[in-house]
Scaffold this active site. Structure first.
Site, mmCIF file in Angstrom:
data_model
loop_
_atom_site.group_PDB
_atom_site.id
_atom_site.type_symbol
_atom_site.label_atom_id
_atom_site.label_comp_id
_atom_site.label_asym_id
_atom_site.label_seq_id
_atom_site.Cartn_x
_atom_site.Cartn_y
_atom_site.Cartn_z
ATOM 1 N N THR A 35 -53.655 20.169 5.961
ATOM 2 C CA THR A 35 -54.787 20.768 4.307
ATOM 3 C C THR A 35 -54.408 20.041 2.912
ATOM 4 O O THR A 35 -54.848 19.953 1.788
ATOM 5 C CB THR A 35 -54.470 22.632 4.027
ATOM 6 O OG1 THR A 35 -55.290 22.476 5.084
ATOM 7 C CG2 THR A 35 -55.524 22.519 3.022
ATOM 8 N N GLU B 75 -59.054 14.553 -4.760
ATOM 9 C CA GLU B 75 -59.211 15.086 -5.611
ATOM 10 C C GLU B 75 -59.524 13.828 -6.100
ATOM 11 O O GLU B 75 -59.376 13.315 -7.528
ATOM 12 C CB GLU B 75 -57.809 15.771 -6.213
ATOM 13 C CG GLU B 75 -57.747 15.918 -7.563
ATOM 14 C CD GLU B 75 -56.212 16.839 -8.018
ATOM 15 O OE1 GLU B 75 -56.827 17.535 -8.787
ATOM 16 O OE2 GLU B 75 -55.574 17.242 -7.184
ATOM 17 N N HIS C 223 -60.796 23.736 4.312
ATOM 18 C CA HIS C 223 -61.135 23.238 4.801
ATOM 19 C C HIS C 223 -61.622 23.299 6.822
ATOM 20 O O HIS C 223 -60.941 24.590 7.058
ATOM 21 C CB HIS C 223 -59.257 22.387 5.197
ATOM 22 C CG HIS C 223 -59.168 21.625 6.003
ATOM 23 N ND1 HIS C 223 -57.061 21.386 6.529
ATOM 24 C CD2 HIS C 223 -59.217 20.894 6.816
ATOM 25 C CE1 HIS C 223 -57.542 20.553 6.913
ATOM 26 N NE2 HIS C 223 -58.163 19.576 7.259
#
Length: 134
Positions: A40, A48, A74
């Site tokens: 994750t 990002e 996720h």
């Protein structure tokens, strides 16, 4: 009251990043679990990075963006050797606050989706404040 957006930073800007999963990207390697699939934290970093890339060419001189909030679901595991793509779209501009919608896919399914908030800052002043000693 909403602040005026920066010129050039308009909703709709997009970017796409790609990552082929290696052993170094797994939950085992990054310390977020004990399974050999995409971790994750790496999914989050890829999402990002796509949000950073979406506005990089449109930032005013001397400015950058910094992350202030991330919401990420996720949803699916990705094995080593598979390639994932992160797509970020600038959805909202509120003065210096930028909100991105992000989606990570592996070609057949959604691996993750969510929102990334970033703040427009003066790069030099931000670094000066961060490196001051008490």
């Amino acid at each position: 009251m909403q602040e005026q957006p920066e010129p050039g930073l308009t909703p709709g800007l997009t970017a796409r990043m790609e990552l082929t999963v290696t052993d170094a990207d797994t939950a085992q390697a990054v310390g977020s679990g004990d399974v050999p699939v995409l971790g994750t934290p790496r999914v989050l970093a890829l999402a990002e990075a796509a949000s950073v890339a979406a506005t990089a060419a449109s930032l005013p001189p001397g400015m950058t963006t910094v992350g202030i909030r991330i919401e990420l679901d996720h949803r699916a595991a990705t094995a080593v050797g598979r390639t994932v793509h992160a797509q970020a779209r600038l959805a909202e501009v509120d003065g210096r606050r930028l909100l991105f919608e992000v989606r990570v896919t592996d070609g057949t399914e959604t691996v993750a989706d969510g929102r990334v908030e970033r703040m427009l800052v003066d790069r030099r002043r931000f670094v000066e404040r961060a490196t001051r000693t008490a």
